[in-house]
Design an enzyme around this catalytic site. Structure first.
Site, PDB file in Angstrom:
ATOM      1  NE  ARG A  30     -17.288  -0.428  -2.466  1.00  0.00           N
ATOM      2  CZ  ARG A  30     -18.126   0.454  -1.882  1.00  0.00           C
ATOM      3  NH1 ARG A  30     -17.645   1.796  -1.447  1.00  0.00           N
ATOM      4  NH2 ARG A  30     -19.422   0.382  -1.449  1.00  0.00           N
ATOM      5  CG  ASP A  52       8.038  15.777  10.227  1.00  0.00           C
ATOM      6  OD1 ASP A  52       9.350  15.716   9.837  1.00  0.00           O
ATOM      7  OD2 ASP A  52       6.974  16.048   9.667  1.00  0.00           O
ATOM      8  N   GLY A  95       6.332  20.063   8.417  1.00  0.00           N
ATOM      9  CA  GLY A  95       7.076  19.463   9.917  1.00  0.00           C
ATOM     10  C   GLY A  95       6.229  20.010  11.020  1.00  0.00           C
TER      11      GLY A  95
END
Length: 379
Positions: free
Chosen positions: A225, A272, A307
């Site tokens: 939703r 990252d 990370g």
């Protein structure tokens, strides 16, 4: 100096070719020719039958080689990080400053400014990941650094002497005017560390957001939703999304679904990466928090992901082995697509006439054998 790269498989960015050689002069590709057409008396780099690809481009690198950009934002740190990632095929990267104080942001910008002025090989610009994010989705970022937009932020990020500038914001925490002003100045604005609703994410995209920082992680999820940021990102045809393909940040099945949903050419690999990449001592301290790097996963003592310990060569390998994508597409996700996101596709991300000679040489298992930046393979 002119030289030929020959006796290998050449991935140009479009396809893999046999029997092709790459002619390089003054750091750029000047010709793609059949090996029988090479001139005599010119230096030949023997590729040994291995795969030569455009060098990898990583738009989210926090650290490497045992150092973190936040800890020492200076040119020496930049060189250490670049060298650490280059051994894994990355020939261009965006050093990333996670949420920090204003003084650290200014110092980071000055370090990159000096690097750009020096022509530092492999340095493409700077990525400010935060601090204008949502504390509800801060991840490992320190909440004490999360704040409203600083008065001088627009001027700092819009400077024209930093190379490419990226910033990650929570669209529900900054104004659409701020996003638009940055985008108009050429800054790559990304949504990340955000609890935005689908509608708020959509407004941010319409205002000028062009990227999504580490899809699925630290953002509102896709549900039945409420599509959230993930739903907005996968639906949007114009934005690029970064993915951390390490098996820790995202289940590979979820990534396979995302790849199927997202417009082709808009999904790019990021690491990252933290100081552990390319370092003997894998554990480190992040803004006072002890981080344990084990089994390819970086996390705090409380179990929060911090990370990654991922490098780009492993990310490419995972895309082929775990996502079952063609080698060519995995390589584009590591080179051409991030280059295009950064607006550098006419210079990087391809082995094409006029492009900078940034290459990575790999064996059949994507082990990196050598790299070249502007035709130079010296570290």
């Amino acid at each position: 100096m002119r030289r030929y790269f020959a006796n290998g498989r050449i991935f140009t960015g479009d396809a893999i070719y046999e029997g092709l050689s790459v002619e390089v002069e003054d750091g750029k590709v000047v010709a793609l020719i059949t090996e029988g057409g090479m001139a005599c008396g010119v230096e030949v780099v023997d590729l040994g039958g291995n795969l030569l690809s455009p060098g990898f481009i990583d738009v989210q690198v926090n650290g490497g080689g045992g150092v973190l950009f936040n800890d020492s934002p200076d040119p020496e740190t930049l060189r250490t990080i670049i060298d650490a990632h280059r051994q894994f095929g990355t020939t261009g990267l965006m050093p990333t400053l996670i949420s920090d104080g204003w003084e650290s942001m200014v110092k980071a910008a000055e370090a990159v400014r000096q690097g750009v002025q020096q022509g530092m090989p492999g340095l493409l610009g700077i990525h400010f990941e935060g601090p204008y994010i949502n504390p509800e989705r801060k991840g490992i970022h320190q909440e004490s650094f999360v704040r409203e937009v600083d008065e001088g932020a627009l001027e700092l990020l819009s400077a024209d002497d930093l190379g490419v500038v990226m910033t990650t914001v929570a669209p529900e925490r900054v104004s659409n005017d701020y996003i638009s002003s940055l985008a108009e100045a050429g800054v790559r604005v990304c949504a990340g560390h955000t609890a935005a609703t689908y509608e708020q994410a959509r407004e941010g995209l319409d205002a000028g957001i062009t990227g999504i920082t580490h899809l699925f992680n630290a953002m509102s999820p896709l549900t039945s939703r409420e599509p959230g940021v993930v739903g907005a990102a996968l639906e949007d045809e114009d934005s690029w999304v970064g993915i951390i393909a390490d098996g820790h940040h995202i289940h590979f099945a979820s990534l396979r679904v995302a790849v199927a949903a997202k417009k082709r050419g808009r999904m790019m690999l990021v690491t990252d990466a933290m100081p552990s990449v390319g370092a003997k001592n894998k554990n480190f301290v992040l803004q006072g928090q002890s981080i344990i790097a084990e089994g390819g996963r970086c996390q705090s003592e409380g179990g929060t992901l911090a990370g990654s310990d991922l490098n780009m060569a492993d990310a490419v390998r995972n895309v082929v082995k775990q996502l079952h994508l063609p080698v060519e597409e995995a390589l584009r996700m590591a080179s051409l697509y991030p280059a295009t996101f950064l607006g550098l596709e006419n210079r990087m991300g391809r082995i094409s006439i006029g492009c900078q000679a940034d290459f990575v040489l790999m064996d059949d298992e994507f082990g990196v054998l050598d790299t070249w930046i502007a035709g130079d393979n010296s570290l």
